[in-house]
Scaffold this motif. Structure first.
Motif, short mmCIF file in Angstrom:
data_model
loop_
_atom_site.label_atom_id
_atom_site.label_comp_id
_atom_site.label_asym_id
_atom_site.label_seq_id
_atom_site.Cartn_x
_atom_site.Cartn_y
_atom_site.Cartn_z
N PHE A 61 55.18 37.18 25.65
CA PHE A 61 54.29 36.20 26.29
C PHE A 61 53.71 36.73 27.61
CE2 PHE A 61 57.62 33.88 23.96
CZ PHE A 61 56.83 33.35 22.94
N ALA A 62 53.60 38.06 27.71
CA ALA A 62 53.04 38.65 28.92
C ALA A 62 51.61 38.17 29.17
CB ALA A 62 53.07 40.17 28.83
N PHE A 63 50.89 37.87 28.08
CA PHE A 63 49.51 37.41 28.24
C PHE A 63 49.44 36.10 28.99
CE2 PHE A 63 51.07 35.56 24.35
CZ PHE A 63 50.51 34.28 24.30
N GLU A 64 50.44 35.24 28.83
CA GLU A 64 50.46 33.97 29.55
C GLU A 64 50.69 34.19 31.04
OE1 GLU A 64 53.45 31.58 27.70
OE2 GLU A 64 52.27 31.24 25.89
N VAL A 65 51.56 35.12 31.36
CA VAL A 65 51.85 35.43 32.76
C VAL A 65 50.61 36.03 33.42
CG1 VAL A 65 53.32 36.72 34.35
CG2 VAL A 65 54.29 35.81 32.22
N PHE A 66 49.99 37.01 32.73
CA PHE A 66 48.79 37.64 33.31
C PHE A 66 47.69 36.63 33.53
CE2 PHE A 66 44.57 39.45 32.81
CZ PHE A 66 44.57 40.36 33.85
N SER A 67 47.49 35.75 32.59
CA SER A 67 46.43 34.75 32.73
C SER A 67 46.60 33.93 34.00
CB SER A 67 46.44 33.83 31.50
OG SER A 67 45.45 32.82 31.63
N GLN A 68 47.82 33.51 34.28
CA GLN A 68 48.07 32.71 35.47
C GLN A 68 47.94 33.54 36.75
OE1 GLN A 68 51.26 29.64 35.20
NE2 GLN A 68 51.66 30.50 33.17
N LEU A 69 48.41 34.78 36.70
CA LEU A 69 48.30 35.64 37.88
C LEU A 69 46.85 35.98 38.19
CD1 LEU A 69 51.29 38.14 37.45
CD2 LEU A 69 51.15 36.12 38.92
N ASN A 70 46.05 36.20 37.15
CA ASN A 70 44.65 36.53 37.38
C ASN A 70 43.89 35.34 37.94
OD1 ASN A 70 42.50 38.38 37.35
ND2 ASN A 70 41.76 37.62 35.39
N LYS A 71 44.19 34.16 37.45
CA LYS A 71 43.56 32.95 37.99
C LYS A 71 43.94 32.78 39.46
CE LYS A 71 43.42 30.40 33.62
NZ LYS A 71 44.01 29.26 32.84
N TYR A 72 45.19 33.07 39.78
CA TYR A 72 45.65 32.98 41.17
C TYR A 72 44.91 33.98 42.04
CZ TYR A 72 48.73 33.88 45.17
OH TYR A 72 49.23 34.08 46.44
N ALA A 73 44.77 35.21 41.56
CA ALA A 73 44.09 36.24 42.33
C ALA A 73 42.63 35.88 42.58
CB ALA A 73 44.18 37.60 41.62
N ILE A 74 41.96 35.39 41.54
CA ILE A 74 40.55 35.02 41.68
C ILE A 74 40.39 33.91 42.71
CG2 ILE A 74 38.62 33.91 40.47
CD1 ILE A 74 39.59 35.42 37.93
N LYS A 75 41.30 32.95 42.72
CA LYS A 75 41.20 31.79 43.61
C LYS A 75 41.66 32.08 45.02
CE LYS A 75 42.65 26.95 44.05
NZ LYS A 75 43.46 25.86 43.45
N GLU A 76 42.76 32.82 45.15
CA GLU A 76 43.42 32.95 46.45
C GLU A 76 43.30 34.32 47.11
OE1 GLU A 76 44.66 30.37 47.88
OE2 GLU A 76 44.71 28.96 46.19
N LEU A 77 42.98 35.36 46.34
CA LEU A 77 42.99 36.72 46.88
C LEU A 77 41.65 37.40 46.63
CD1 LEU A 77 46.51 37.79 45.49
CD2 LEU A 77 46.01 36.69 47.69
N PRO A 78 40.63 37.06 47.39
CA PRO A 78 39.30 37.62 47.15
C PRO A 78 39.29 39.14 47.25
CG PRO A 78 39.42 36.53 49.31
CD PRO A 78 40.65 36.15 48.56
N GLY A 79 38.73 39.77 46.24
CA GLY A 79 38.65 41.22 46.23
C GLY A 79 39.82 41.89 45.52
N MET A 80 40.81 41.12 45.08
CA MET A 80 41.94 41.70 44.36
C MET A 80 41.54 41.89 42.90
SD MET A 80 44.91 42.88 44.87
CE MET A 80 46.59 43.14 44.37
N ILE A 81 41.64 43.12 42.41
CA ILE A 81 41.19 43.48 41.07
C ILE A 81 42.40 43.60 40.16
CG2 ILE A 81 39.95 45.17 39.68
CD1 ILE A 81 38.43 45.97 42.24
N MET A 82 42.49 42.70 39.20
CA MET A 82 43.63 42.68 38.27
C MET A 82 43.29 43.40 36.97
SD MET A 82 46.24 41.04 39.58
CE MET A 82 47.18 40.53 38.14
N GLY A 83 44.18 44.30 36.56
CA GLY A 83 44.04 44.97 35.28
C GLY A 83 45.35 44.90 34.52
N VAL A 84 45.36 45.45 33.33
CA VAL A 84 46.55 45.39 32.47
C VAL A 84 46.90 46.78 31.96
CG1 VAL A 84 47.56 44.36 30.41
CG2 VAL A 84 45.94 43.05 31.77
N GLY A 85 48.18 47.10 31.97
CA GLY A 85 48.66 48.37 31.46
C GLY A 85 49.59 48.21 30.28
N SER A 86 50.04 49.33 29.74
CA SER A 86 50.93 49.37 28.57
C SER A 86 50.27 48.76 27.33
CB SER A 86 52.26 48.65 28.86
OG SER A 86 52.94 49.28 29.92
N ILE A 87 48.95 48.92 27.24
CA ILE A 87 48.19 48.41 26.09
C ILE A 87 48.15 49.49 25.01
CG2 ILE A 87 45.96 47.59 25.29
CD1 ILE A 87 47.48 45.62 27.08
#
Length: 222
Positions: free
Chosen positions: A53-79
């Motif tokens: 369920f890593a996709f659920e965690v990433f989704s929430q973290l990316n939404k947080y970054a977009i809202k609260e951390l302007p300029g923070m670029i989220m990517g995904v590894g181990s794909i």
């Protein structure tokens, strides 16, 4: 949809010189790690999607970054396959990192103009990745090859941009070896965000370490 183009992501990788790597199933802990890295000056985070369920965690973290951390670029590894890459891009992943060279992943990332960084371990793989449009190749596992490999590659191919991951630490001599060899940036996981640090919830310590490491990288480049 990605918030940043692949060129923008590549430029930030070059400018900051470091991509922190992190995975944990706890969303709230993940937010604190993100905030500490951000406050320390990091503007990239590779979420290594290794758990259920890593996709659920990433989704929430990316939404947080977009809202609260302007300029923070989220990517995904181990794909490891195109389906997973597509799913995470649908959740807004701005870059995709893979442990090996997969042409199916190159295709889906290029279709959306999202930066992808494949794990390569030979000049042949690096050349193929670049033919497929890769901006920055991932040297993995970095400890197996070392700075000497990067220096040898940069001789005949000065245009090649390399990001070693695995075997990179915050130690000055370690970073000096890599940047003297000509790497574009480094990926750093447990040597930066350790299990001990997470167990102690020492987010102030993480922020300080990120700030010091980025300053060291800047000084090594000057």
């Amino acid at each position: 949809m990605a918030q940043y183009s692949r060129i923008e992501v590549a430029m930030v990788m070059r400018e900051t010189g470091m991509v922190p790597l992190f995975y944990h199933p706890d969303v709230e802990l993940g937010k604190k790690v993100l905030k500490a890295c951000y406050d320390g000056g990091a503007r990239l985070m590779e979420f290594t999607a290794r758990g259920d369920f890593a996709f659920e965690v990433f989704s929430q973290l990316n939404k947080y970054a977009i809202k609260e951390l302007p300029g923070m670029i989220m990517g995904v590894g181990s794909i490891t396959d195109a389906g997973a890459a597509s799913m995470f891009m649908q959740m807004g992943a701005n870059f995709i990192v893979t442990p090996s060279l997969r042409e199916d992943i190159a295709t889906v990332c290029n279709r959306r103009k999202v930066l992808w960084s494949p794990g390569c371990g030979s000049l042949t793989e690096i050349n193929r990745a670049e033919e497929l449009g890769c901006e920055i190749v991932k040297l993995f596992p970095g400890a197996t090859y070392g700075p000497g490999f990067v220096k040898a590659i940069k001789g005949p191919q000065p245009w090649t941009s390399v990001m070693p991951t695995g075997g990179v630490s915050t130690a000055a001599d370690n970073l000096k070896g890599w940047f003297d060899a000509g790497v574009t940036c480094v990926g750093m996981g447990s040597k930066l965000i350790s299990k001990e640090l997470l167990a102690k919830m020492d987010f102030a310590g993480l922020e300080a370490t990120v700030r010091e490491t980025l300053a060291l990288i800047k000084s090594l480049r000057s």
